[in-house]
Design an enzyme around this catalytic site. Structure first.
Site, short mmCIF file in Angstrom:
data_model
loop_
_atom_site.label_atom_id
_atom_site.label_comp_id
_atom_site.label_asym_id
_atom_site.label_seq_id
_atom_site.Cartn_x
_atom_site.Cartn_y
_atom_site.Cartn_z
N LYS A 80 -49.26 -16.19 -72.57
CA LYS A 80 -49.25 -17.50 -71.93
C LYS A 80 -49.98 -17.43 -70.59
CE LYS A 80 -45.91 -21.02 -70.34
NZ LYS A 80 -44.47 -21.35 -70.28
N SER A 155 -43.01 -25.39 -72.00
CA SER A 155 -44.38 -25.24 -71.55
C SER A 155 -45.16 -24.14 -72.24
CB SER A 155 -44.39 -25.00 -70.04
OG SER A 155 -43.73 -23.79 -69.71
N SER A 179 -38.65 -23.40 -71.97
CA SER A 179 -40.09 -23.40 -72.24
C SER A 179 -40.54 -22.47 -73.35
CB SER A 179 -40.87 -23.06 -70.96
OG SER A 179 -40.88 -24.15 -70.09
#
Length: 473
Positions: A80, A155, A179
């Site tokens: 990420k 996210s 997330s």
């Protein structure tokens, strides 16, 4: 072996160790798939290309020379874009850092490199991981792996979509309020938020008050176990990690059964709506566990689980402290949604923040009390499947035919509490709705009992193979 895309890490590791699959062949296949699916999914912001192939060639040489490092050696993975990677662009999902290149790996990344895993790219995230929708002025929207008309969640939307779409079997995500678990649920994969301190968080600026986590994400529980085994353990950067590691869950161990296990469940906090498909899937899961020998009983979730205002006080205050000056200096670099979140914290006082921390302690004690005579808590991960692609953070959402205000408190009220308490929580695939969108279920364990929670997750996974499907790509 004509299609490597949906083999697990365990399967790929067996082929690589047995010298029947080259890390170069595997890495090239992952990169090719990423390039083919990127235009439709938009789940990567950077692909490493030749650097990944160079690392794969080095891994192949080591393995052929008899220097096999273990089950992650030669396995491609993505990270990420909130998590630092030395020498690889890391934008944090924002225009302000679009050319940023860290000089040092985050601890979790460094440990996967040490285990021989191969970094293939950086996956999308909203600005500084600030939304449950993966959208940024830097790259646009990341689409759900199962439906281009739906959001990937966030996210860690890019990480979840990449894994779900067969672009590598594992990835590194992060979780500050759900997330990892939110996008795992809406994309039909496994998302773990381990106990606080199990994986050192070398980028947390408030290491003592931290409620964010660097996490594994994968398509099945054992692949998550392999990642956690590599990522876990103490480091001087993180005070909680010095006192808490995790015993690995070895693949040769007998998987824990549900026989004699005591499970407490709750469909939703008091007053919350639940999509009928989520309710149906949840009740079916409870029946599955009960049929396997578990003692299943409900618990009530009243005002003690109304944590969104507390979470927001802590989280938005941190964001304002970190990013407020940057937003003032370069407002054109940020979305209106991100600016609104930063500005919302200006009314919080120091006393508000401290009271929120007091509430965090009370919540932890309440959760541990629920677990005192139970093996785990079980909830839906989300109260409805994926949201429409155009959903905005501040717009109403629809649940069970009704429009409700407050995306956090109504869509994912069950994820935020366990960021604050530190308890391990894992989202597992739990079937699909009539439109074919994935549904998730969440298991929660006592603080530090990650191994036992993961063994129960393995047991549930073994009972529900029908939940593990592949999206059409």
């Amino acid at each position: 072996m004509s299609d490597l895309s949906y083999l697990s890490t365990v399967e790929l590791a067996g082929l690589i160790e047995g010298k029947r699959l080259s890390p170069v062949e595997l890495t090239r296949a992952v990169l090719d798939r990423a390039e083919r699916l990127q235009p439709s999914l938009n789940c990567f912001i950077t692909l490493c290309g030749e650097a990944a192939l160079d690392a794969a060639r080095a891994a192949e040489q080591e393995i052929m020379a008899g220097r096999y490092l273990g089950p992650l050696h030669g396995i491609p993975y993505a990270v990420k874009d909130l998590v630092d990677t030395a020498g690889v662009r890391t934008t944090y999902g924002t225009v302000a850092y679009k050319d940023h290149v860290p000089t040092q790996d985050a601890v979790a990344v460094a440990r996967l490199r040490q285990a021989g895993a191969i970094l293939v790219g950086k996956t999308t995230t909203p600005e500084f991981g600030s939304q449950c929708i993966t959208r940024s002025p830097l790259f646009g929207d990341t689409r759900n792996a199962w439906s281009a008309a739906h959001s990937s969640g966030g996210s860690s939307g890019g990480a979840a979509v990449a894994v779900a779409a067969g672009i590598g079997s594992i990835g590194i995500a992060t979780d500050g309020g759900g997330s990892t678990r939110i996008p795992a649920a809406v994309n039909g994969v496994v998302g773990l938020k381990q106990s606080l301190g199990v994986v050192p968080h070398s980028q947390a600026q408030d290491a003592f008050g931290n409620q964010t986590y660097v996490t594994p994400i994968s398509r099945n529980v054992m692949d998550t176990v392999l990642m956690l085994d590599a990522m876990a353990g103490g480091d001087a950067c993180d005070p909680w990690s010095r006192a808490r590691g995790t015993a690995p869950v070895r693949d040769e161990e007998t998987v824990t059964s549900f026989h004699g296990r005591r499970i407490r469940f709750c469909l939703a906090p008091r007053g919350k709506l639940v999509e009928p498909s989520v309710r149906q899937a949840f009740m079916a899961a409870l029946k599955t566990m009960a049929a396997a020998g578990a003692q299943v009983e409900p618990f009530e979730a009243g005002e003690e689980f109304d944590v969104e205002p507390i979470w927001r006080t802590v989280n938005h205050t941190v964001w304002r402290s970190r990013f407020g000056k940057l937003v003032q200096e370069r407002p054109s670099d940020f979305s209106a949604t991100f600016i609104r979140q930063i500005e919302s914290a200006q009314h919080f006082t120091a006393a508000d923040y401290q009271e929120a921390m007091f509430s965090r302690t009370r919540l932890f004690r309440h959760v541990e009390n629920l677990l005192a005579d139970a093996d785990m808590l079980v909830t839906p991960t989300l109260l409805r499947p994926a949201l429409p692609l155009e959903q905005d953070l501040y717009s109403p959402i629809e649940i069970d035919g009704q429009r409700v205000e407050g995306i956090r408190s109504n869509w994912f009220p069950w994820t935020m509490p366990f960021n604050m308490t530190g308890n391990p929580a894992i989202s597992l695939p739990n079937g699909f709705d009539d439109a074919g969108l994935p549904i998730g279920i969440q298991f929660i364990g006592s603080l530090g009992q990650d191994k036992e929670l993961l063994k129960l997750a393995l047991a549930f996974e073994a009972l529900t193979p029908q939940h593990y499907r592949q999206p059409i790509a």
